[in-house]
Write a protein that holds these residues in place. Structure first.
Motif, PDB file in Angstrom:
ATOM      1  N   HIS A  12      -8.281   7.707 -94.524  1.00  0.00           N
ATOM      2  CA  HIS A  12      -8.040   9.007 -94.285  1.00  0.00           C
ATOM      3  C   HIS A  12      -8.441   9.806 -95.600  1.00  0.00           C
ATOM      4  O   HIS A  12      -9.292   9.746 -96.148  1.00  0.00           O
ATOM      5  CB  HIS A  12      -6.828   8.941 -95.266  1.00  0.00           C
ATOM      6  CG  HIS A  12      -5.821   7.124 -93.731  1.00  0.00           C
ATOM      7  ND1 HIS A  12      -5.164   7.306 -93.638  1.00  0.00           N
ATOM      8  CD2 HIS A  12      -6.399   7.203 -92.706  1.00  0.00           C
ATOM      9  CE1 HIS A  12      -4.334   6.412 -93.569  1.00  0.00           C
ATOM     10  NE2 HIS A  12      -5.215   6.409 -92.361  1.00  0.00           N
ATOM     11  N   SER A 129      -9.970  22.215 -89.997  1.00  0.00           N
ATOM     12  CA  SER A 129      -8.664  21.076 -90.543  1.00  0.00           C
ATOM     13  C   SER A 129      -7.242  20.332 -89.950  1.00  0.00           C
ATOM     14  O   SER A 129      -7.202  19.158 -90.179  1.00  0.00           O
ATOM     15  CB  SER A 129      -8.066  22.311 -91.960  1.00  0.00           C
ATOM     16  OG  SER A 129      -9.273  22.784 -92.632  1.00  0.00           O
ATOM     17  N   CYS A 132      -9.036  17.351 -89.330  1.00  0.00           N
ATOM     18  CA  CYS A 132      -8.833  16.157 -89.666  1.00  0.00           C
ATOM     19  C   CYS A 132      -7.252  15.439 -89.870  1.00  0.00           C
ATOM     20  O   CYS A 132      -7.395  14.892 -90.427  1.00  0.00           O
ATOM     21  CB  CYS A 132      -9.124  16.501 -91.604  1.00  0.00           C
ATOM     22  SG  CYS A 132     -11.270  16.939 -91.444  1.00  0.00           S
ATOM     23  N   THR A 133      -6.318  17.213 -89.917  1.00  0.00           N
ATOM     24  CA  THR A 133      -5.197  16.173 -89.956  1.00  0.00           C
ATOM     25  C   THR A 133      -5.126  15.357 -88.691  1.00  0.00           C
ATOM     26  O   THR A 133      -4.012  14.761 -88.591  1.00  0.00           O
ATOM     27  CB  THR A 133      -4.496  17.620 -90.016  1.00  0.00           C
ATOM     28  OG1 THR A 133      -4.813  18.556 -91.012  1.00  0.00           O
ATOM     29  CG2 THR A 133      -2.946  17.238 -89.995  1.00  0.00           C
ATOM     30  N   ASN A 136      -6.426  11.188 -89.135  1.00  0.00           N
ATOM     31  CA  ASN A 136      -5.427  10.898 -90.653  1.00  0.00           C
ATOM     32  C   ASN A 136      -4.102  10.526 -89.432  1.00  0.00           C
ATOM     33  O   ASN A 136      -3.424   9.514 -89.670  1.00  0.00           O
ATOM     34  CB  ASN A 136      -4.850  12.108 -91.429  1.00  0.00           C
ATOM     35  CG  ASN A 136      -6.108  12.039 -92.982  1.00  0.00           C
ATOM     36  OD1 ASN A 136      -6.789  11.417 -92.585  1.00  0.00           O
ATOM     37  ND2 ASN A 136      -4.913  13.128 -93.424  1.00  0.00           N
TER      38      ASN A 136
END
Length: 192
Positions: A12, A129, A132-133, A136
């Motif tokens: 993560h 971003s 990436c979130t 996760n």
């Protein structure tokens, strides 16, 4: 554009920094992040220390050769290596595979990470971003990752390789052949 992240042991992303131009050195980017300032101040991780031998150490992160060796950042040894340093480098490399796998899964899941985005340059860090979130969230929920996506990542990496990167790889391949030829010649001379 550079994406610099801190990845935990589960793959993560726990710190994301996107937006620097690709020509900027990784260490320079790192020195200018909030992550660096927090690690330097000792405030990013809980104040937990362990003792190895007679050395007390904080929680550490792992980096490659581009990063500075710091009490909280371990990187591989360079130069002439004895067996113990080679073993350390091997173990460090195995741990860093978590990072490589996380990036592979990110790129495999979100193809917008390749090619030209039809957005203003100032919007691109937000898209990165968000990817990436979402990575996760998907990883945390155990979403299925298709191995076929890995092959697509490899195809896209070849298709969208930066010209400088491609030229560097070709030069390194030629340099390796030259070095091998010289090594073989020196070895043959030594055996005469």
């Amino acid at each position: 554009m550079v994406l610099q992240v801190l990845v935990d042991h589960r793959g993560h992303f726990i710190d994301i920094n996107a937006g620097w131009p690709g020509k900027v050195h990784d260490a320079r980017i790192f020195w200018n992040t909030g992550l660096f300032r927090k690690l330097q101040a000792g405030t990013f991780f809980p104040d937990q220390k362990i003792t190895v031998g007679d050395v007390e150490m904080p929680i550490v992160i792992l980096g490659d050769l581009a990063y500075p060796l710091m009490p909280w950042l371990m990187k591989p040894y360079t130069g002439k290596l004895d067996r113990s340093k080679e073993w350390f480098n091997y173990r460090l490399s195995r741990c860093r595979m978590t990072v490589e796998c996380a990036f592979g899964r990110l790129k495999g899941s979100w193809h917008s990470m390749y090619g030209k985005l039809d957005l203003g340059e100032s919007s691109i860090p937000a898209v990165i971003s968000v990817c990436c979130t979402l990575h996760n969230i998907c990883e945390g929920k155990g979403e299925t990752f298709s191995q076929a996506w890995t092959y697509e990542v490899q195809r896209l990496e070849a298709e969208f390789a930066q010209p400088k990167s491609r030229a560097t790889r070709e030069a390194q391949h030629r340099a390796s052949r030259i070095r091998d030829a010289l090594r073989e010649e020196f070895e043959a001379e030594n055996q005469q």
